[in-house]
Design a protein around this motif. Structure first.
Motif, short mmCIF file in Angstrom:
data_model
loop_
_atom_site.label_atom_id
_atom_site.label_comp_id
_atom_site.label_asym_id
_atom_site.label_seq_id
_atom_site.Cartn_x
_atom_site.Cartn_y
_atom_site.Cartn_z
N PHE A 126 3.02 -23.90 -25.84
CA PHE A 126 3.33 -24.76 -26.80
C PHE A 126 2.44 -25.93 -26.96
O PHE A 126 2.91 -26.93 -26.29
CB PHE A 126 4.82 -25.15 -26.68
N SER A 127 1.22 -25.95 -27.61
CA SER A 127 0.22 -26.95 -27.59
C SER A 127 0.91 -28.24 -28.01
O SER A 127 2.07 -28.20 -28.89
CB SER A 127 -0.87 -26.85 -28.15
N SER A 129 -0.31 -30.21 -30.21
CA SER A 129 -0.61 -30.59 -31.67
C SER A 129 0.48 -29.46 -32.64
O SER A 129 1.05 -29.92 -33.41
CB SER A 129 -1.96 -29.82 -32.21
N GLN A 130 0.68 -28.22 -31.92
CA GLN A 130 1.62 -27.35 -32.54
C GLN A 130 3.17 -28.13 -32.50
O GLN A 130 3.74 -28.24 -33.49
CB GLN A 130 1.90 -26.09 -31.75
N ARG A 131 3.56 -28.94 -31.34
CA ARG A 131 4.75 -29.64 -31.30
C ARG A 131 4.78 -30.46 -32.23
O ARG A 131 5.90 -30.78 -32.87
CB ARG A 131 4.96 -30.09 -29.75
N TYR A 134 5.75 -29.34 -35.61
CA TYR A 134 6.94 -29.00 -35.75
C TYR A 134 7.88 -30.23 -35.91
O TYR A 134 8.63 -30.33 -36.88
CB TYR A 134 7.47 -28.51 -34.51
N SER A 172 3.97 -20.04 -36.16
CA SER A 172 2.69 -21.04 -36.21
C SER A 172 3.43 -22.12 -36.97
O SER A 172 4.29 -22.00 -37.68
CB SER A 172 1.86 -20.30 -37.19
N SER A 173 2.74 -23.38 -36.85
CA SER A 173 3.31 -24.37 -37.51
C SER A 173 3.46 -24.33 -39.30
O SER A 173 4.09 -24.76 -39.86
CB SER A 173 2.51 -25.90 -37.30
#
Length: 199
Positions: A126-127, A129-131, A134, A172-173
């Motif tokens: 859970f990178s 940037s993805q966090r 979200y 994915s975001s």
């Protein structure tokens, strides 16, 4: 620094850490936008408890130390345990990082649900940037349906959790933004193509 895998990995980690620090500073400056229903006076006792923690620290350690502390927001009372993921993967580098989380309780509660669900997937990454993507989606939902008890935030966090359970991976975001846009349009909220949710 050597131009090998470990050197490149260190550069990437350093770049991600600098990005986190910039985003944290921006969040602190923007503290009075979108949701911040948490009155600064409400955080006074909380600040003292935060200062007693040793940083960096994990979500588990924060919840164990101050999880029962409650803060009042325009949406109701929340305990810190309701807002921060109780996991060792979630780390906080400073009191400011925790402060930013609790200033947007509905977003924090949704992210807690997502982070804890991601823990059930083996080898899930859970990178940062993805966090952040979200979180941005949840913030956009909050600004769109602020009068509807943040129904959109709960719907999308439930959708992500179901995806994690059914497909054993984080969506994915872009997929999250697409689902949020679908929710908005279905419920009569207009989403323009040049907005965050306009994918």
């Amino acid at each position: 620094m050597a131009d090998d895998k470990s050197g490149r990995d260190k550069q990437a980690r350093d770049a991600e850490e600098r990005q986190r620090e910039r985003e944290l500073a921006t969040e602190l400056e923007r503290g009075d936008e979108v949701e911040p229903p948490v009155d600064p006076a409400e955080l006074t006792g909380f600040e003292a408890e935060l200062e007693a923690l040793t940083f960096p620290t994990t979500g588990v350690a924060v919840v164990a130390a101050i999880g029962d502390h409650e803060i009042e927001s325009t949406g109701g009372r929340y305990s810190i345990a309701e807002l921060l993921p109780e996991t060792d993967v979630e780390t906080f580098d400073s009191p400011d990082a925790i402060r930013v989380q609790v200033q947007r309780p509905t977003v924090a509660a949704a992210m807690k649900q997502v982070v804890e669900a991601s823990e059930t997937v083996r080898n899930a990454e859970f990178s940062w940037s993805q966090r952040k993507a979200y979180e941005k989606t949840f913030e956009e939902l909050e600004s769109i349906d602020a009068d509807d008890d943040d129904e959109g935030i709960q719907v999308i966090s439930d959708w992500i959790t179901e995806r994690v359970r059914d497909k054993e991976r984080l969506p994915s975001s872009r997929a999250v933004r697409r689902e949020a846009a679908k929710f908005c349009r279905t419920n009569g909220y207009q989403v323009r193509d040049d907005e965050w949710l306009g994918v």
